[in-house]
Scaffold this motif. Structure first.
Motif, mmCIF file in Angstrom:
data_model
loop_
_atom_site.group_PDB
_atom_site.id
_atom_site.type_symbol
_atom_site.label_atom_id
_atom_site.label_comp_id
_atom_site.label_asym_id
_atom_site.label_seq_id
_atom_site.Cartn_x
_atom_site.Cartn_y
_atom_site.Cartn_z
ATOM 1 N N GLU A 480 0.837 -1.201 0.000
ATOM 2 C CA GLU A 480 0.000 0.000 0.000
ATOM 3 C C GLU A 480 0.873 1.252 0.000
ATOM 4 O O GLU A 480 0.596 2.227 -0.707
ATOM 5 N N ARG A 481 1.928 1.213 0.782
ATOM 6 C CA ARG A 481 2.835 2.374 0.857
ATOM 7 C C ARG A 481 3.518 2.609 -0.497
ATOM 8 O O ARG A 481 3.639 3.752 -0.949
ATOM 9 N N ASN A 484 1.101 4.186 -3.062
ATOM 10 C CA ASN A 484 0.985 5.628 -2.826
ATOM 11 C C ASN A 484 2.227 6.362 -3.342
ATOM 12 O O ASN A 484 2.139 7.442 -3.923
ATOM 13 N N GLN A 487 2.100 6.562 -7.140
ATOM 14 C CA GLN A 487 1.142 7.585 -7.581
ATOM 15 C C GLN A 487 1.758 8.975 -7.477
ATOM 16 O O GLN A 487 1.636 9.799 -8.392
ATOM 17 N N GLU A 488 2.410 9.222 -6.366
ATOM 18 C CA GLU A 488 3.072 10.514 -6.177
ATOM 19 C C GLU A 488 4.186 10.700 -7.207
ATOM 20 O O GLU A 488 4.363 11.791 -7.759
#
Length: 690
Positions: A480-481, A484, A487-488
């Motif tokens: 999950e990290r 993210n 995406q960034e």
């Protein structure tokens, strides 16, 4: 009497043409300028050789006996090396520094082809130069010359002198080919020792550390060779404090010594101080570990630089933090600026830098904005900011920022768990197209700039890149990290070259564009076809004199009056450095009503000259690029000239081309540049019309 080879050639012409020779004949026969001929005449007259001018023809005066003496002198005289006084003094200093026995003046005279009296005069200057390093020159009658200095200082000054005087190409050509060299600096250390050191370093060191320049490789070869030469003669270092984190480098040095010992019939005694000294040097040359050498104040500045680069990257949506080498070079430059170690470039336009700010206007705006944010107390001139832009522009043009993401996985041993982690990454993140696994011990052999993402199963203290710390099994919360994070990353650095390009394109209507293209095509063709490379023999090491020689060798139809043009160039030199950073070239350019057309020419120097480069470092210039233009230039002409100057400094490969390339190679490269620009113009016109 000592004569230079050129003076002997002039006298030979006089002897072969007893009715006289013209200045033009001498110029063409020897390939030198009129000014140089007159200078040689003056030197010959000082040697009491009579030269008479009758109706434009020159001949030697004297009776038959005197002319026979001149002929004998030409045939038997030692030819004096054309080496400059400065180089000769440095050759003497380097020889004294590395020698393990006293040196004789007569030997220097024979080796350098000058008189003993000349060597005596040179020694006075050498002594003053060495005193600056607290090195004492000892003269003992009947014994010879020797040096008194701490062993560490002695070795370091020797290597510094050698690096300043040795050309990388000449060094490796001499080392790896069965040729002799007339360069006295290449002959100071026995070639057999250099070859052995090079071979042992390749096997023990060069595969384990990242050496990013040929200069650093030469530096290591010289340091190891000098250490061995001095150590084998019983010359010992004082206590050397091992730098932090040098344990693995000491291992490389021990490996080197073991290999070197196998090449010798007798044993070699190396103490711990030599090991520590060489390990410290390896640490300094391994660019992946440059951050380890920062002190507290420098470390604080490096953090600011990292934030600055991150902000610029996010603003222009291009990842500039991928390459540690770029970060290291930029950080060192900024540290020098912030700590006032160098003088700022003047607050006046420097054309070669100013053109970049137009070509990369979006990037330049981001640099201006975030410099004031991260370094509010350090105001920079426009030229200095444009020099920082050069670092970014160079990185932008050389980096592949594609969206087929590549990842590097770092783990302890490179097997087992790393394979599990790689498989998990491929399954969970299909946008990662390529994954490479590396052990920590081999990390310094990898070009980190080739990877968008870095994952590690262990903490990497002081690592130069951002990385994601993960477990080998890649747990759900880590997935999950990473999602993210990706995406960034894609938001910050999207692949959208049409709308997000750092280089802005401004188009006009089709008719005006077509007219501009036709004018640019004609101008570009004339400029490319007019490119020349000439050789300046026996050139002065004074830049002003070199400028005058360059202008004297230029096409006679190019310049109406040379003096105003020379004054313009001198004014430009005094305004700011003209050396190109990280190169061996200098770019001189000016505009003047005395210049009839645009011209781009290059001059190779017999004697390299030391110049300050735009990034405040001293460089050895072996080629001068001369760009001349009339006072009134059209927009298209100015644009193409700016493209040429920008191309020179845009990448390491371009610097190498303009430093070592021949006339045809440079013509072809500039022709390709202009053709690409024409294609862009045609495409733009077509798009606008549609």
């Amino acid at each position: 009497m000592f004569l230079t080879q050129r003076q002997k050639q002039i006298l030979q012409l006089f002897l072969e043409n007893q009715t006289g020779v013209t200045i033009k004949q001498i110029e063409e026969s020897l390939g030198i300028s009129r000014r140089t001929v007159y200078r040689e005449f003056g030197d010959l007259k000082k040697n009491k050789l009579g030269i008479v001018n009758q109706k434009g023809k020159y001949y030697l005066s004297g009776d038959a006996k005197e002319l026979r003496e001149v002929k004998k002198l030409v045939c038997t005289s030692h030819s004096q090396s054309v080496m400059s006084i400065d180089k000769r003094e440095k050759a003497i200093a380097a020889t004294l520094l590395i020698s393990t026995e006293p040196c004789k003046i007569i030997q220097f005279a024979l080796d350098l082809n000058v008189s003993e009296a000349t060597i005596q005069n040179d020694l006075n200057s050498v002594e003053k130069s060495l005193n600056r390093y607290h090195i004492k020159l000892i003269r003992k009658k009947g014994v010879g010359l020797s040096i008194e200095a701490p062993e560490k200082v002695r070795r370091q000054v020797f290597v510094d002198v050698m690096l300043n005087e040795i050309n990388e190409y000449d060094f490796f050509k001499y080392l790896h080919n069965d040729i002799k060299s007339n360069n006295p600096f290449l002959n100071i250390i026995d070639k057999k020792l250099l070859l052995t050191v090079d071979s042992c370093l390749k096997e023990s060191v060069f595969n384990n550390v990242k050496i990013d320049t040929d200069q650093k490789m030469i530096e290591l070869i010289l340091i190891f060779a000098a250490t061995l030469k001095r150590t084998m003669a019983g010359c010992k270092l004082d206590f050397i404090q091992p730098a932090e984190n040098t344990m693995k480098y000491q291992g490389y040095v021990y490996r080197f010594m073991a290999l070197f010992a196998k090449t010798k019939t007798s044993s070699i005694q190396v103490d711990q101080n030599d090991i520590s000294y060489l390990a410290n040097k390896l640490l300094d040359c391994d660019y992946h570990n440059t951050y380890l050498t920062y002190n507290d104040s420098e470390l604080a500045i490096s953090v600011k630089v990292k934030n600055f680069v991150q902000s610029v990257s996010e603003e222009v949506r291009w990842d500039f933090k991928k390459d540690p080498n770029f970060m290291t070079k930029l950080t060192k430059h900024v540290i020098n600026l912030v700590q006032h170690c160098v003088a700022l470039l003047p607050d006046t336009p420097i054309e070669i830098l100013a053109s970049l700010s137009h070509q990369f206007d979006k990037l330049y705006a981001a640099i201006q904005r975030y410099w004031s944010v991260d370094f509010p107390d350090n105001h920079l001139t426009d030229s200095e900011l444009q020099l920082i832009l050069l670092y970014f522009a160079n990185e932008y043009t050389s980096q592949n920022n594609n969206r087929n993401l590549t990842a590097l996985v770092i783990c302890e041993n490179g097997i087992g768990t790393s394979a599990i982690l790689s498989a998990r990454l491929k399954k969970e993140f299909p946008e990662i197209k390529q994954i490479k696994v590396s052990r920590v011990s081999t990390l310094n052999q990898i070009d980190l700039s080739q990877y968008n993402l870095i994952f590690s199963t262990l903490k990497l203290k002081g690592f130069s890149r951002d990385y994601q710390l993960v477990s080998p099994l890649l747990l759900d919360n880590e997935i999950e990290r990473i999602k993210n994070y990706l995406q960034e990353y894609e938001q910050k650095y999207p692949l959208d070259t049409d709308t997000q390009s750092i280089v802005e394109n401004h188009h006009k209507d089709s008719a005006a564009r077509l007219s501009k293209i036709s004018i640019s095509t004609l101008f570009g063709s004339e400029l490319v076809n007019g490119i020349t490379i000439q050789h300046l023999e026996y050139n002065s090491q004074d830049l002003i004199a070199v400028i005058q020689e360059c202008l004297a060798h230029s096409d006679s139809t190019l310049i109406r009056r040379q003096m105003p043009v020379a004054k313009n160039l001198l004014k430009r030199i005094r305004m700011a450095p003209v050396g190109i950073p990280n190169s061996h070239i200098a770019l001189l350019h000016t505009r003047s009503p005395e210049i009839t057309r645009c011209s781009f020419s290059m001059f190779d120097l017999d004697n390299e000259i030391s110049l300050l480069s735009m990034d405040h470092n001293m460089i050895q210039v072996k080629r001068v690029l001369l760009m001349l233009a009339p006072d009134n230039l059209s927009d298209s002409e100015q644009q193409l000239l700016s493209m040429v100057s920008s191309m020179i400094i845009m990448s390491d490969s371009n610097l190498n081309l303009f430093t070592n390339g021949n006339q045809e190679q440079i013509k072809d490269a500039l022709a390709d540049l202009f053709l690409d620009e024409i294609k862009k113009g045609l495409t733009s016109s077509k798009n606008i019309k549609a």
